[in-house]
Design a protein around this motif. Structure first.
Motif, PDB file in Angstrom:
ATOM      1  N   HIS A  71       0.830  -1.212   0.000  1.00  0.00           N
ATOM      2  CA  HIS A  71       0.000   0.000   0.000  1.00  0.00           C
ATOM      3  C   HIS A  71       0.863   1.260   0.000  1.00  0.00           C
ATOM      4  O   HIS A  71       0.564   2.236  -0.698  1.00  0.00           O
ATOM      5  CB  HIS A  71      -0.927   0.000   1.212  1.00  0.00           C
ATOM      6  N   ILE A  72       1.949   1.234   0.761  1.00  0.00           N
ATOM      7  CA  ILE A  72       2.856   2.385   0.817  1.00  0.00           C
ATOM      8  C   ILE A  72       3.519   2.610  -0.545  1.00  0.00           C
ATOM      9  O   ILE A  72       3.576   3.743  -1.045  1.00  0.00           O
ATOM     10  CB  ILE A  72       3.929   2.174   1.903  1.00  0.00           C
ATOM     11  N   VAL A  85       2.477   1.620  -3.506  1.00  0.00           N
ATOM     12  CA  VAL A  85       1.472   2.039  -4.486  1.00  0.00           C
ATOM     13  C   VAL A  85       1.158   3.527  -4.327  1.00  0.00           C
ATOM     14  O   VAL A  85       0.977   4.243  -5.309  1.00  0.00           O
ATOM     15  CB  VAL A  85       0.188   1.185  -4.346  1.00  0.00           C
ATOM     16  N   ALA A  86       1.132   3.987  -3.080  1.00  0.00           N
ATOM     17  CA  ALA A  86       0.893   5.415  -2.828  1.00  0.00           C
ATOM     18  C   ALA A  86       2.012   6.253  -3.438  1.00  0.00           C
ATOM     19  O   ALA A  86       1.759   7.333  -4.000  1.00  0.00           O
ATOM     20  CB  ALA A  86       0.788   5.668  -1.324  1.00  0.00           C
ATOM     21  N   HIS A  87       3.243   5.768  -3.342  1.00  0.00           N
ATOM     22  CA  HIS A  87       4.358   6.474  -3.983  1.00  0.00           C
ATOM     23  C   HIS A  87       4.207   6.464  -5.509  1.00  0.00           C
ATOM     24  O   HIS A  87       4.404   7.491  -6.176  1.00  0.00           O
ATOM     25  CB  HIS A  87       5.687   5.823  -3.601  1.00  0.00           C
ATOM     26  N   ASN A 129       1.541   6.243  -7.269  1.00  0.00           N
ATOM     27  CA  ASN A 129       0.393   7.039  -7.712  1.00  0.00           C
ATOM     28  C   ASN A 129       0.454   8.493  -7.248  1.00  0.00           C
ATOM     29  O   ASN A 129      -0.440   9.282  -7.568  1.00  0.00           O
ATOM     30  CB  ASN A 129      -0.913   6.403  -7.200  1.00  0.00           C
ATOM     31  N   GLY A 130       1.484   8.839  -6.498  1.00  0.00           N
ATOM     32  CA  GLY A 130       1.601  10.188  -5.964  1.00  0.00           C
ATOM     33  C   GLY A 130       2.143  11.180  -6.973  1.00  0.00           C
ATOM     34  O   GLY A 130       2.453  10.834  -8.120  1.00  0.00           O
ATOM     35  N   GLU A 142       7.991   5.939   6.080  1.00  0.00           N
ATOM     36  CA  GLU A 142       7.370   5.261   4.939  1.00  0.00           C
ATOM     37  C   GLU A 142       8.093   5.588   3.634  1.00  0.00           C
ATOM     38  O   GLU A 142       7.488   5.646   2.565  1.00  0.00           O
ATOM     39  CB  GLU A 142       5.889   5.637   4.848  1.00  0.00           C
TER      40      GLU A 142
END
Length: 216
Positions: free
Chosen positions: A64-65, A67-69, A71-72, A104
């Motif tokens: 999740h971390i 993927v957040a990077h 998609n950020g 993170e």
């Protein structure tokens, strides 16, 4: 509902297909495909019940971390593991010696998955070369002791050892691979493991080069 169950079912062929996509022509590791490969491996862990929960739950959080990077707003810097390392180091986004403001960071997060990948690689290779009467609990414990255990607290190591004793036998593992009879499973593992090993080794060398192997 059946479609959902089918989506959750593990298939070794999917792992093989995903890790084939992980490397660029110049041997850089695509983060998107690395994450996708881990999603497949988590299906394997989950298909064996709650025994591997302490590893799969942590892996899900780490995914999740990442993927957040991806998609950020700085997503283009995270296309490959190599570009991620370069970007985060140049911009001081990694806590190198003690925990600080970047718990993170992509580098720290991926390191945790990297360590777990080694354990899975070792375990699956032992499974591939095992005999019918080989004990999965022994194979799994040996693989864990050679890899992940050194990064876990004593209480986690103790719980892991007890959990491994509850593992199903070799036939159950081969069945959840969903690629056919045992000889076919062995053959598919023989194809998939070198791909996983290469991705692991490239990441290992990159992290060693930049002194990132012991991030807090």
């Amino acid at each position: 509902m059946a479609g959902t169950e089918e989506d959750q079912k593990f298939c070794l062929q999917e792992v093989l297909d995903t890790f084939k996509l992980c490397l660029s022509e110049n041997k850089e590791v695509y983060l998107e495909h690395y994450v996708a490969g881990w999603r497949k491996l988590i299906k394997l862990l989950n298909s064996l019940g709650s025994v591997f929960g302490f590893i799969s739950n942590d892996a899900v959080n780490k995914i999740h971390i990442l993927v957040a990077h991806l998609n950020g707003e700085n997503g283009p810097q995270y296309v490959t593991v190599q570009s991620m390392v370069k970007y985060e180091l140049e911009n001081e986004l990694v806590d190198l010696t003690k925990r600080g403001g970047h718990p993170e960071s992509g580098c720290r997060t991926l390191l945790r998955l990297h360590r777990a990948l080694r354990w899975l690689e070792l375990f699956l290779d032992r499974l591939r070369t095992s005999s019918e009467d080989s004990k999965t609990s022994v194979m799994c414990s040996e693989s864990y002791n050679e890899s992940l255990s050194q990064h876990h607290l004593w209480v986690v190591r103790k719980a892991a050892g007890m959990a491994f004793c509850m593992l199903p036998g070799r036939p159950a593992f081969f069945e959840v691979m969903n690629v056919g009879p045992p000889e076919q499973v062995v053959a598919k593992l023989g194809e998939a493991l070198p791909l996983i090993a290469e991705v692991y080794q490239i990441t290992e060398e990159l992290y060693t080069q930049h002194n990132l192997m012991d991030l807090p």
